[in-house]
Design an enzyme around this catalytic site. Structure first.
Site, PDB file in Angstrom:
ATOM      1  N   HIS A  93       1.336   5.162  -1.935  1.00 48.13           N
ATOM      2  CA  HIS A  93       0.832   6.190  -2.859  1.00 48.13           C
ATOM      3  C   HIS A  93       2.033   6.890  -3.489  1.00 48.13           C
ATOM      4  O   HIS A  93       2.755   7.612  -2.807  1.00 48.13           O
ATOM      5  CB  HIS A  93      -0.045   7.198  -2.109  1.00 48.13           C
ATOM      6  CG  HIS A  93      -1.295   6.595  -1.548  1.00 48.13           C
ATOM      7  ND1 HIS A  93      -2.438   6.409  -2.309  1.00 48.13           N
ATOM      8  CD2 HIS A  93      -1.583   6.094  -0.321  1.00 48.13           C
ATOM      9  CE1 HIS A  93      -3.381   5.841  -1.555  1.00 48.13           C
ATOM     10  NE2 HIS A  93      -2.880   5.634  -0.344  1.00 48.13           N
TER      11      HIS A  93
ATOM     12  N   HIS B  54       2.113  14.284   1.111  1.00 44.77           N
ATOM     13  CA  HIS B  54       1.374  15.485   0.715  1.00 44.77           C
ATOM     14  C   HIS B  54       2.315  16.683   0.787  1.00 44.77           C
ATOM     15  O   HIS B  54       3.282  16.684   1.558  1.00 44.77           O
ATOM     16  CB  HIS B  54       0.184  15.719   1.649  1.00 44.77           C
ATOM     17  CG  HIS B  54      -0.921  14.723   1.471  1.00 44.77           C
ATOM     18  ND1 HIS B  54      -1.689  14.667   0.329  1.00 44.77           N
ATOM     19  CD2 HIS B  54      -1.381  13.741   2.279  1.00 44.77           C
ATOM     20  CE1 HIS B  54      -2.582  13.695   0.447  1.00 44.77           C
ATOM     21  NE2 HIS B  54      -2.413  13.108   1.621  1.00 44.77           N
TER      22      HIS B  54
ATOM     23  N   ARG C 117       1.664   8.801  -6.292  1.00 41.13           N
ATOM     24  CA  ARG C 117       1.117  10.092  -6.773  1.00 41.13           C
ATOM     25  C   ARG C 117       1.319  10.397  -8.246  1.00 41.13           C
ATOM     26  O   ARG C 117       0.850  11.416  -8.723  1.00 41.13           O
ATOM     27  CB  ARG C 117       1.686  11.266  -5.959  1.00 41.13           C
ATOM     28  CG  ARG C 117       1.533  11.158  -4.471  1.00 41.13           C
ATOM     29  CD  ARG C 117       0.085  11.164  -4.063  1.00 41.13           C
ATOM     30  NE  ARG C 117      -0.083  11.328  -2.620  1.00 41.13           N
ATOM     31  CZ  ARG C 117      -1.093  10.831  -1.950  1.00 41.13           C
ATOM     32  NH1 ARG C 117      -2.039  10.126  -2.555  1.00 41.13           N
ATOM     33  NH2 ARG C 117      -1.213  11.017  -0.659  1.00 41.13           N
TER      34      ARG C 117
ATOM     35  N   ASP D 244       0.852   2.489   3.804  1.00 44.28           N
ATOM     36  CA  ASP D 244      -0.075   3.565   3.390  1.00 44.28           C
ATOM     37  C   ASP D 244       0.690   4.880   3.258  1.00 44.28           C
ATOM     38  O   ASP D 244       0.180   5.944   3.649  1.00 44.28           O
ATOM     39  CB  ASP D 244      -1.263   3.706   4.352  1.00 44.28           C
ATOM     40  CG  ASP D 244      -2.355   4.603   3.772  1.00 44.28           C
ATOM     41  OD1 ASP D 244      -2.265   5.002   2.590  1.00 44.28           O
ATOM     42  OD2 ASP D 244      -3.305   4.914   4.518  1.00 44.28           O
TER      43      ASP D 244
ATOM     44  N   ASN E  71      -5.067   5.967  -6.888  1.00 43.98           N
ATOM     45  CA  ASN E  71      -5.759   7.271  -6.781  1.00 43.98           C
ATOM     46  C   ASN E  71      -4.861   8.399  -7.287  1.00 43.98           C
ATOM     47  O   ASN E  71      -4.521   9.332  -6.586  1.00 43.98           O
ATOM     48  CB  ASN E  71      -6.266   7.544  -5.361  1.00 43.98           C
ATOM     49  CG  ASN E  71      -5.184   7.541  -4.302  1.00 43.98           C
ATOM     50  OD1 ASN E  71      -4.095   6.998  -4.502  1.00 43.98           O
ATOM     51  ND2 ASN E  71      -5.463   8.155  -3.176  1.00 43.98           N
TER      52      ASN E  71
ATOM     53  N   HIS F 121       0.840  -1.211   0.000  1.00 45.12           N
ATOM     54  CA  HIS F 121       0.000   0.000   0.000  1.00 45.12           C
ATOM     55  C   HIS F 121       0.873   1.259   0.000  1.00 45.12           C
ATOM     56  O   HIS F 121       1.236   1.779   1.055  1.00 45.12           O
ATOM     57  CB  HIS F 121      -0.890  -0.037   1.248  1.00 45.12           C
ATOM     58  CG  HIS F 121      -2.009   0.942   1.235  1.00 45.12           C
ATOM     59  ND1 HIS F 121      -3.266   0.635   1.685  1.00 45.12           N
ATOM     60  CD2 HIS F 121      -2.070   2.236   0.835  1.00 45.12           C
ATOM     61  CE1 HIS F 121      -4.058   1.688   1.563  1.00 45.12           C
ATOM     62  NE2 HIS F 121      -3.337   2.683   1.057  1.00 45.12           N
TER      63      HIS F 121
ATOM     64  N   ASN G  37      -6.859   8.878   7.189  1.00 44.51           N
ATOM     65  CA  ASN G  37      -8.078   8.061   7.068  1.00 44.51           C
ATOM     66  C   ASN G  37      -7.713   6.610   6.788  1.00 44.51           C
ATOM     67  O   ASN G  37      -6.985   6.374   5.819  1.00 44.51           O
ATOM     68  CB  ASN G  37      -8.952   8.567   5.923  1.00 44.51           C
ATOM     69  CG  ASN G  37      -9.501   9.951   6.178  1.00 44.51           C
ATOM     70  OD1 ASN G  37      -9.599  10.379   7.321  1.00 44.51           O
ATOM     71  ND2 ASN G  37      -9.837  10.649   5.107  1.00 44.51           N
TER      72      ASN G  37
ATOM     73  N   ASP H  10      -8.908   2.788  -3.078  1.00 46.41           N
ATOM     74  CA  ASP H  10      -8.411   3.343  -1.818  1.00 46.41           C
ATOM     75  C   ASP H  10      -8.418   4.870  -1.795  1.00 46.41           C
ATOM     76  O   ASP H  10      -8.110   5.528  -2.775  1.00 46.41           O
ATOM     77  CB  ASP H  10      -6.995   2.858  -1.541  1.00 46.41           C
ATOM     78  CG  ASP H  10      -6.491   3.397  -0.219  1.00 46.41           C
ATOM     79  OD1 ASP H  10      -7.091   3.060   0.809  1.00 46.41           O
ATOM     80  OD2 ASP H  10      -5.532   4.197  -0.220  1.00 46.41           O
TER      81      ASP H  10
HETATM   82  O1  DOR Z   1      -5.168   9.146   4.848  1.00 44.59           O
HETATM   83  C1  DOR Z   1      -5.256   8.666   3.734  1.00 44.59           C
HETATM   84  N1  DOR Z   1      -4.601   9.190   2.681  1.00 44.59           N
HETATM   85  N2  DOR Z   1      -6.018   7.577   3.553  1.00 44.59           N
HETATM   86  C2  DOR Z   1      -6.246   7.087   2.322  1.00 44.59           C
HETATM   87  O2  DOR Z   1      -6.893   6.085   2.231  1.00 44.59           O
HETATM   88  C3  DOR Z   1      -5.750   7.783   1.126  1.00 44.59           C
HETATM   89  C4  DOR Z   1      -4.526   8.511   1.447  1.00 44.59           C
HETATM   90  C5  DOR Z   1      -4.069   9.434   0.350  1.00 44.59           C
HETATM   91  O3  DOR Z   1      -4.126   9.069  -0.815  1.00 44.59           O
HETATM   92  O4  DOR Z   1      -3.606  10.541   0.669  1.00 44.59           O
END
Ligand code: DOR
Length: 447
Positions: free
Chosen positions: A65, A320, A67, A316, A97, A63, A289, A155
């Site tokens: 990201h 950001h 980006r 996860d 995503n 898991h 989340n 997700d």
């Molecule tokens: O906190 C989260 N950020 N939960 C997720 O499921 C998605 C993720 C994100 O893509 O930033």
């Protein structure tokens, strides 16, 4: 490719049940031999002295990201996979995503192409469950699998419609695909900013109740049992969800689960800063989340990980930009940058006596591989182990080294962590991917 010999470390390879002092010999990007003094037999090898250190298979993250495409200001495949290498990860499964979302053959292929040219470690893409992650119609699963998707997930959002989720699960059985669900019922978490509990009340923030996760875990287990599909629970976070997964597995349901280092170790109290009771304020770097929960949840998650009810630790990793985080709480993006701190943070469970080191390593290597049967993919036989012929993905660890978390020095573009300034015990010293050193610290120079 030159031969590489890693000498005299304590080799922990849970997939093969190995735990002892040995050398690891790598030839042509694959594991050749593992055993006491094996490295002495090879001539003309590059050598690493791992005396006093742990040598294990490279970590596998279900898991991540990355980006890219679309949010390159937060992370790219290049920076995210460099962060992975520094965190000891040699395989990362990339969440869809992105923009565009990974819901087509061309989108999956473009991620694989970019990873081939700029990635530092292996990238295995995850396709969407629904077109555009909009929760309205199914994405073309056959096409996604053919292009190289290893699982499907929306997700960031749950598939809210139970009928659509039922069809997604039933259809996935044709392809043997894990369906990885972000379990939070949207109608129960709407506008919720953090765990529903006393901290949310004190800060005046709307909560996301544990039951929002548990109702969806229960629903999806029931739907998966209907068709015999493989349901994977992303970032499980509550004691109630653990009980549901344990019961489903006891019935023989095909349900797997992952937990993050932060849900294992941090509570909702992270969201509140307080110099004294008058100055309580919030910390968006702990907004995620599903949200960070309560001590009793952490205990249940640690025990379930120990007992194998939870298969894997997954990061996860959700990088950001500062401009997404250092703003009003309800506008801040959820998620923690995690690849570079995952091992050190997870080691808390070993230092606290919840897990043994071999079990922790299992949940970061063989556990995730088994959960998604990643070793059945072309070229990946032996993934997550140091079996002869396996990809030469190896990590060298010092479980007791203490180091300060300095987000400004992360390879990831994301500096969004509540751990900045804290000390972690447990450090990644070197990472070998496909036989090549992709990360090394001064402690383990090659010679
Ligand atoms: O906190 C989260 N950020 N939960 C997720 O499921 C998605 C993720 C994100 O893509 O930033």
């Amino acid at each position: 490719m030159p031969t590489l010999a890693i000498h005299n470390g304590r080799v922990i390879d849970p997939a093969l049940g190995r735990d002892g002092i040995a050398d690891v010999v790598i030839v042509d990007g694959r594991i050749s031999r593992v055993g006491p003094n094996e490295g002495d037999m090879v001539v003309e090898a590059e050598r690493i002295d791992a005396t006093g250190l742990i040598v294990s298979p490279g970590f596998v993250d279900l898991h991540t990201h990355l980006r890219e495409p679309g949010f390159e200001y937060k992370e790219t495949i290049a920076t995210g996979t460099l962060a992975a290498a520094r965190g000891g990860y040699t395989t990362v499964c990339a969440m869809p995503n992105t923009s565009p979302a990974l819901d087509s053959r061309s989108a999956i292929e473009s991620v694989l192409r970019e990873a081939e040219s700029t990635g530092r470690v292996r990238v295995l893409p995850i396709g969407c469950i629904t077109v555009g992650r909009k929760g309205q119609e199914l994405a073309p699963q056959g096409e996604l699998v053919e292009a190289g998707a290893v699982a499907i997930s929306d997700d960031g959002d749950a598939v809210a419609d139970p009928s659509l989720m039922r069809h997604a699960l039933a259809y996935s059985t044709r392809f043997g695909l894990p369906v990885a669900q972000h379990c939070e019922d949207p109608s129960l978490v709407r506008d919720g900013q953090m765990h529903e509990g006393w901290v949310a009340t004190r800060l005046g923030l709307r909560g996301r109740p544990a039951s929002a996760e548990e109702t969806m875990v229960a629903r999806d287990i029931a739907l998966a049992e209907l068709s015999g599909a493989h349901l994977h629970i992303c970032h499980i976070s509550t004691a109630g969800s653990v009980a549901l997964v344990a019961a489903a597995r006891a019935r023989g349901a095909r349900v797997t689960a992952e937990v993050t280092p932060h849900h294992l170790t941090l509570t909702h109290e992270e969201v509140a800063f307080a110099e004294d009771y008058r100055s309580i304020r919030y910390n968006t770097s702990a907004k995620v989340n599903p949200p960070l929960r309560e001590e009793a949840d952490l205990v249940a998650l640690g025990e379930a990980l120990r007992d194998g009810i939870i298969d894997a630790i997954a990061t996860d990793h959700a990088p950001h930009a500062t401009s997404d985080k250092e703003i009003e709480f309800n506008l801040a993006s959820p998620g923690l940058t995690m690849l570079e701190t995952a091992f050190g943070l997870s080691m808390r469970l070993v230092h606290d006596g919840v897990l043994t080191l071999p079990v922790l390593i299992e949940r970061m290597t063989a556990g995730p591989v088994r959960a998604w049967r990643l070793d059945e993919r072309p070229g990946l036989a032996g993934l997550g182990s140091l079996a002869p012929g396996a990809p030469a993905d190896v990590v060298i660890l010092d479980p007791n080294a203490e180091w300060p978390v300095e987000p400004e020095r992360f390879a990831s573009k994301g500096k969004n962590t509540p751990l900045g300034g804290r000390t972690l015990r447990g450090r990644v010293l070197a990472t070998v991917y496909g036989g090549q050193l992709v990360y090394e610290t001064e402690r383990v120079g090659a010679y």
